[in-house]
Design a protein around this motif. Structure first.
Motif, PDB file in Angstrom:
ATOM      1  N   LEU B 157       0.828  -1.209   0.000  1.00 11.22           N
ATOM      2  CA  LEU B 157       0.000   0.000   0.000  1.00 11.22           C
ATOM      3  C   LEU B 157       0.862   1.258   0.000  1.00 11.22           C
ATOM      4  O   LEU B 157       0.575   2.227  -0.704  1.00 11.22           O
ATOM      5  CB  LEU B 157      -0.949  -0.008   1.216  1.00 11.22           C
ATOM      6  N   ALA B 161       1.147   4.163  -2.904  1.00 12.33           N
ATOM      7  CA  ALA B 161       0.979   5.599  -2.652  1.00 12.33           C
ATOM      8  C   ALA B 161       2.086   6.385  -3.351  1.00 12.33           C
ATOM      9  O   ALA B 161       1.836   7.431  -3.971  1.00 12.33           O
ATOM     10  CB  ALA B 161       0.984   5.872  -1.146  1.00 12.33           C
ATOM     11  N   LEU B 181      -5.942   6.878   1.729  1.00 15.40           N
ATOM     12  CA  LEU B 181      -6.171   5.427   1.655  1.00 15.40           C
ATOM     13  C   LEU B 181      -7.671   5.165   1.659  1.00 15.40           C
ATOM     14  O   LEU B 181      -8.405   5.752   2.463  1.00 15.40           O
ATOM     15  CB  LEU B 181      -5.538   4.730   2.861  1.00 15.40           C
ATOM     16  N   ASN B 183     -10.928   3.436   2.699  1.00 14.94           N
ATOM     17  CA  ASN B 183     -11.309   2.678   3.890  1.00 14.94           C
ATOM     18  C   ASN B 183     -12.822   2.760   4.071  1.00 14.94           C
ATOM     19  O   ASN B 183     -13.514   3.416   3.295  1.00 14.94           O
ATOM     20  CB  ASN B 183     -10.559   3.239   5.112  1.00 14.94           C
ATOM     21  N   LEU B 195      -4.219  -1.397   6.607  1.00 11.68           N
ATOM     22  CA  LEU B 195      -4.560  -0.014   6.290  1.00 11.68           C
ATOM     23  C   LEU B 195      -4.113   0.932   7.397  1.00 11.68           C
ATOM     24  O   LEU B 195      -3.577   2.012   7.134  1.00 11.68           O
ATOM     25  CB  LEU B 195      -6.071   0.120   6.080  1.00 11.68           C
ATOM     26  N   VAL B 231      -5.509   5.283  -2.688  1.00 13.04           N
ATOM     27  CA  VAL B 231      -4.727   4.049  -2.630  1.00 13.04           C
ATOM     28  C   VAL B 231      -5.554   2.934  -2.003  1.00 13.04           C
ATOM     29  O   VAL B 231      -6.202   3.145  -0.969  1.00 13.04           O
ATOM     30  CB  VAL B 231      -3.446   4.269  -1.788  1.00 13.04           C
ATOM     31  N   THR B 232      -5.536   1.753  -2.621  1.00 12.13           N
ATOM     32  CA  THR B 232      -6.321   0.637  -2.105  1.00 12.13           C
ATOM     33  C   THR B 232      -5.732  -0.681  -2.601  1.00 12.13           C
ATOM     34  O   THR B 232      -4.938  -0.692  -3.529  1.00 12.13           O
ATOM     35  CB  THR B 232      -7.800   0.783  -2.542  1.00 12.13           C
TER      36      THR B 232
END
Lengths: 353, 353
Positions: B157, B161, B181, B183, B195, B231-232
């Motif tokens: 992750l 990024a 991120l 979520n 995460l 970001v995921t």
């Protein structure tokens, strides 16, 4: 048959007592056999009831001044279960004083309190949050879990499918609901091991469960109308639900912006009003308000914090239908039909049980 | 400075040679410094080039009759790397014969072949698929990973990024892209351990990375325009992307249905044409075509299988910009700036490395 009454947390939600009471009054007009337990600050509830004599006649008030706020952590909320409107509404379900509770308050607190007070049903490891989404087809689609469980194993997913199918039978009147697992592709090799295992179990158990299991679906096909239940873990489900809601809002914003971009567009907007109103109605989240917390010994429904009167009425109507159809017992019956043992024996779940 | 040329898999995609060649020709009109390597069946490519003398003058053809189909498994595709248009386009990037490859073929095969041929960059554990999505703000948002990695750890992750920020600098010209991120809530306690750890690492490294790290975002806020990079992991990213695409299409279908529901609506539609065309343009996936496979020693861009000429042109234009801005080297520089070691020391990642 006398129906169990519905406990309403009158204090939760962004709009407070007035919206909750008026929403219940509106729902009562459509389901006049139902009785209510209105939980919260008595003077304010009484004031809100003044213009709704019919609801007043079919309601009892349970007074408390305590309110769970949006900022309360689940652990804090639990400690105040007996002194808050949310806690007392759930407790009424536990004692049998009500058949179901509806709240527009803090979701995390509601789930934690409901789990602790009502406990999960026999045969269910974890409850799940289920909602109805609009489709291009004839009926809404049930999607679960929407955020109660961040990570799920195969057993959880299979149980969600059983609970979702029971809910879909109420909503669609389809004997064998069409169930699919949410995945990133439809090929059997796609996704996580848990998803592939759950697909094997559901395929084998479909006849026993009286569902039509159609394998995997992708997130762009949820609303196409060819599936009645979409099963997913709470993380992916929450992502999918919010992406759908956010995009519908985004497109609405773009449309508004486009229609105000020129005089001609503004005229077009006025002429097209019935069409855009139809669209607005179809996409209005208030028309699909009411996420159901399934898998507990009792029904708990979450109304959206920002729902309006029509939205609250929809959440109460969903609750009423779940009570009328006695969904909790249906799920128990389905679990018994496949047998918790047989489910445990099928597929490689045993290893992780 | 002479720019590296772009290899085009002329055979991939639902529409075949014509759309790929015409798309490249359209892109070339806007970026006339670029040269192309058109890979595929020479007679058909030559036929398609007949009406595009400018593209013909700046292109070389690499002949092969082999094509990777939509049904080919990645493992099968890899064995045919040297005899297929997709494989040879990627190979041209490997040998330095081209700076980037564009294909509209089978995504799984493309990713597997690209990974094997180009290898991941130093400091990157796994490549990711990144795309641009429309927003209500001034620029598009970069979202990654969109499906290359079903499960991701903290290191993945954090690396996504860094790669996403490098891409966003090209697209937005913002020095410190706003990174979040994905979520299921914005509170620090939400989501998976991976995460939460990634959030800690990015918070600590934000200044070194020259990013503005703003914590978590939810899937309904991706297109709001207040974030440049989302970001995921690949599973959630794929779910979110498809939910967004599917809902945009769903709303479009509803709108079309509404506008044809009555004579008045039909008249309204005609008058509103400029407004709905504006909306259609904004939502047309062709205008955001071109998912970039980041983190390899070379650039590989996936054009949507059903993209039209304008869509292919956009994918080629994205490729051209990535080459002009030399994104691969930018990512290497960013990784060096924070130092692979310092990244490894921050947070509890070391345990899982």
């Amino acid at each position: 048959m006398s129906l169990p009454r519905i406990a309403i947390d009158a204090m939760g939600g962004d709009e407070g007592v007035r919206v909750m009471v008026e929403g219940a009054a509106l729902a009562r007009r459509r389901h006049d056999r139902f009785k209510f337990l209105l939980v919260g600050d008595e003077p304010r509830i009484k004031a809100a009831l003044e213009t709704h004599p019919n609801l007043r006649a079919s309601s009892e008030i349970l007074h408390t001044e305590g309110v769970i706020s949006g900022e309360d952590k689940p652990s804090q909320a639990i400690r105040r279960a007996k002194s808050t409107s949310m806690g007392l509404a759930i407790n009424a379900v536990k004692t049998g004083d009500a058949g179901a509770a509806v709240s527009a308050g803090n979701t995390g607190a509601l789930m934690a309190m409901a789990k602790l007070a009502l406990r999960t049903m026999p045969g269910i490891d974890r409850p799940a949050l289920a909602a109805l989404l609009p489709t291009l087809g004839d009926n809404d689609v049930v999607m679960l879990d929407l955020g109660a469980n961040t990570e799920c194993d195969t057993r959880n997913l299979v149980q969600f499918a059983i609970m979702g199918a029971a809910y879909a039978r109420v909503v669609t009147e389809r004997e064998a609901p069409r169930v699919r697992l949410l995945n990133i592709g439809t090929e059997e090799t796609k996704g996580t091991e848990e998803l592939r295992e759950a697909a094997n179990v559901l395929k084998a158990a479909a006849a026993d469960l009286s569902i039509s299991f159609d394998g995997f679906t992708e997130a762009d096909k949820v609303c196409r109308g060819d599936v009645d239940v979409v099963v997913t873990d709470g993380f992916s489900g929450n992502i999918a639900l919010k992406a759908i809601e956010g995009t519908a809002r985004f497109v609405g914003d773009l449309l508004r912006r486009s229609f105000s971009s020129s005089l001609r567009s503004k005229v077009g907007f006025l002429v097209s009003r019935p069409a855009t109103e139809l669209l607005k109605h179809h996409l209005d989240p208030n028309n699909h308000n009411g996420a159901v917390f399934l898998g507990l010994n009792g029904i708990v429904v979450k109304s959206h914090g920002s729902a309006n009167v029509a939205g609250v009425a929809n959440a109460v109507a969903v609750t009423a239908r779940l009570l009328e159809e006695d969904v909790t017992h249906r799920i128990t019956a389905d679990l018994a039909r496949v047998g918790a043992d047989s489910l445990r024996m099928r597929g490689p779940m045993e290893e992780r049980a």
